[in-house]
Write a protein that holds these residues in place. Structure first.
Motif, PDB file in Angstrom:
ATOM      1  N   ALA A 261       0.835  -1.212   0.000  1.00  0.00           N
ATOM      2  CA  ALA A 261       0.000   0.000   0.000  1.00  0.00           C
ATOM      3  C   ALA A 261       0.866   1.256   0.000  1.00  0.00           C
ATOM      4  CB  ALA A 261      -0.931  -0.012   1.207  1.00  0.00           C
ATOM      5  N   MET A 262       1.954   1.251   0.749  1.00  0.00           N
ATOM      6  CA  MET A 262       2.853   2.415   0.765  1.00  0.00           C
ATOM      7  C   MET A 262       3.457   2.664  -0.610  1.00  0.00           C
ATOM      8  SD  MET A 262       4.839   2.323   4.487  1.00  0.00           S
ATOM      9  CE  MET A 262       6.321   1.949   3.650  1.00  0.00           C
ATOM     10  N   LEU A 263       3.857   1.590  -1.298  1.00  0.00           N
ATOM     11  CA  LEU A 263       4.405   1.749  -2.650  1.00  0.00           C
ATOM     12  C   LEU A 263       3.360   2.349  -3.583  1.00  0.00           C
ATOM     13  CD1 LEU A 263       6.360  -1.623  -3.056  1.00  0.00           C
ATOM     14  CD2 LEU A 263       7.301   0.634  -2.526  1.00  0.00           C
ATOM     15  N   ASP A 264       2.111   1.893  -3.463  1.00  0.00           N
ATOM     16  CA  ASP A 264       1.029   2.416  -4.294  1.00  0.00           C
ATOM     17  C   ASP A 264       0.785   3.899  -4.016  1.00  0.00           C
ATOM     18  OD1 ASP A 264       0.633  -0.049  -5.499  1.00  0.00           O
ATOM     19  OD2 ASP A 264      -1.044  -0.605  -4.197  1.00  0.00           O
ATOM     20  N   VAL A 265       0.663   4.252  -2.746  1.00  0.00           N
ATOM     21  CA  VAL A 265       0.364   5.635  -2.357  1.00  0.00           C
ATOM     22  C   VAL A 265       1.502   6.572  -2.750  1.00  0.00           C
ATOM     23  CG1 VAL A 265       0.013   7.154  -0.365  1.00  0.00           C
ATOM     24  CG2 VAL A 265      -1.228   5.008  -0.517  1.00  0.00           C
ATOM     25  N   ALA A 266       2.727   6.105  -2.611  1.00  0.00           N
ATOM     26  CA  ALA A 266       3.891   6.938  -2.950  1.00  0.00           C
ATOM     27  C   ALA A 266       4.098   7.065  -4.456  1.00  0.00           C
ATOM     28  CB  ALA A 266       5.156   6.362  -2.305  1.00  0.00           C
ATOM     29  N   GLY A 267       3.398   6.234  -5.228  1.00  0.00           N
ATOM     30  CA  GLY A 267       3.577   6.256  -6.675  1.00  0.00           C
ATOM     31  C   GLY A 267       4.812   5.508  -7.141  1.00  0.00           C
ATOM     32  N   TRP A 268       5.361   4.652  -6.275  1.00  0.00           N
ATOM     33  CA  TRP A 268       6.578   3.909  -6.601  1.00  0.00           C
ATOM     34  C   TRP A 268       6.300   2.515  -7.151  1.00  0.00           C
ATOM     35  CZ3 TRP A 268       9.091   5.132  -1.249  1.00  0.00           C
ATOM     36  CH2 TRP A 268       9.460   6.480  -1.215  1.00  0.00           C
ATOM     37  N   ALA A 269       5.088   2.053  -7.035  1.00  0.00           N
ATOM     38  CA  ALA A 269       4.764   0.695  -7.501  1.00  0.00           C
ATOM     39  C   ALA A 269       4.885   0.627  -9.017  1.00  0.00           C
ATOM     40  CB  ALA A 269       3.358   0.315  -7.067  1.00  0.00           C
ATOM     41  N   VAL A 270       5.391  -0.483  -9.486  1.00  0.00           N
ATOM     42  CA  VAL A 270       5.475  -0.737 -10.923  1.00  0.00           C
ATOM     43  C   VAL A 270       4.651  -1.989 -11.211  1.00  0.00           C
ATOM     44  CG1 VAL A 270       7.746   0.352 -11.192  1.00  0.00           C
ATOM     45  CG2 VAL A 270       7.618  -2.078 -10.684  1.00  0.00           C
ATOM     46  N   PRO A 271       4.199  -2.152 -12.443  1.00  0.00           N
ATOM     47  CA  PRO A 271       3.410  -3.350 -12.751  1.00  0.00           C
ATOM     48  C   PRO A 271       4.177  -4.632 -12.412  1.00  0.00           C
ATOM     49  CG  PRO A 271       3.329  -1.787 -14.562  1.00  0.00           C
ATOM     50  CD  PRO A 271       4.359  -1.275 -13.597  1.00  0.00           C
ATOM     51  N   TRP A 272       3.442  -5.606 -11.873  1.00  0.00           N
ATOM     52  CA  TRP A 272       4.043  -6.886 -11.528  1.00  0.00           C
ATOM     53  C   TRP A 272       3.009  -7.980 -11.751  1.00  0.00           C
ATOM     54  CZ3 TRP A 272       2.356  -9.472  -6.894  1.00  0.00           C
ATOM     55  CH2 TRP A 272       1.470  -8.739  -6.117  1.00  0.00           C
ATOM     56  N   GLU A 273       3.485  -9.202 -11.858  1.00  0.00           N
ATOM     57  CA  GLU A 273       2.605 -10.337 -12.144  1.00  0.00           C
ATOM     58  C   GLU A 273       1.902 -10.774 -10.863  1.00  0.00           C
ATOM     59  OE1 GLU A 273       4.442 -13.551 -14.330  1.00  0.00           O
ATOM     60  OE2 GLU A 273       5.987 -12.152 -15.004  1.00  0.00           O
ATOM     61  N   ASN A 274       0.732 -10.183 -10.595  1.00  0.00           N
ATOM     62  CA  ASN A 274       0.042 -10.528  -9.358  1.00  0.00           C
ATOM     63  C   ASN A 274      -0.737 -11.832  -9.456  1.00  0.00           C
ATOM     64  OD1 ASN A 274      -2.006  -9.615 -10.942  1.00  0.00           O
ATOM     65  ND2 ASN A 274      -2.688  -8.006  -9.553  1.00  0.00           N
ATOM     66  N   ASP A 275      -0.505 -12.567 -10.555  1.00  0.00           N
ATOM     67  CA  ASP A 275      -1.115 -13.896 -10.658  1.00  0.00           C
ATOM     68  C   ASP A 275      -0.152 -14.988 -10.195  1.00  0.00           C
ATOM     69  OD1 ASP A 275       0.596 -13.575 -12.814  1.00  0.00           O
ATOM     70  OD2 ASP A 275      -0.690 -14.654 -14.221  1.00  0.00           O
ATOM     71  N   LYS A 276       1.047 -14.594  -9.728  1.00  0.00           N
ATOM     72  CA  LYS A 276       1.977 -15.564  -9.135  1.00  0.00           C
ATOM     73  C   LYS A 276       1.503 -15.831  -7.713  1.00  0.00           C
ATOM     74  CE  LYS A 276       5.893 -13.330  -9.967  1.00  0.00           C
ATOM     75  NZ  LYS A 276       7.333 -13.041 -10.083  1.00  0.00           N
ATOM     76  N   LEU A 277       0.639 -16.841  -7.580  1.00  0.00           N
ATOM     77  CA  LEU A 277      -0.034 -17.136  -6.325  1.00  0.00           C
ATOM     78  C   LEU A 277       0.538 -18.404  -5.700  1.00  0.00           C
ATOM     79  CD1 LEU A 277      -2.437 -16.455  -4.418  1.00  0.00           C
ATOM     80  CD2 LEU A 277      -3.840 -17.890  -5.895  1.00  0.00           C
TER      81      LEU A 277
END
Length: 87
Positions: free
Chosen positions: A54-70
């Protein structure tokens, strides 16, 4: 008592999409998955993983990643022996 280790980790390691996975803990057939990070023999997951994500998202630092790696928690822990990540 829930903390196993305290470590300093560069933010770039959390941002690196190669270090990100989704982890669930199968409890009584109820699955809830959350973001996790594989970092230098550490698995950061659960509440800590959610807060960092959440901090990465709010700070604008998140980059796309494969969130289907479960992974189920035990399988994610097993990746620590095979992975050599630190972004």
């Amino acid at each position: 008592s829930e903390t196993a280790h305290v470590a300093r980790v560069p933010v770039r390691a959390f941002v690196n999409p190669e270090n990100r996975i989704m982890v669930y803990r199968d409890e009584n057939t109820r699955r809830t998955a959350g973001p996790a990070f594989l970092l230098n023999e550490m698995l950061v997951w659960g509440f800590t993983g959610q807060v960092i994500s959440a901090m990465l998202d709010v700070a604008g630092w998140a980059v796309p990643w494969e969130n289907d790696k479960l992974y189920e928690l035990r399988d994610a822990m097993a990746l620590l022996d095979a992975e050599d990540s630190y972004g």
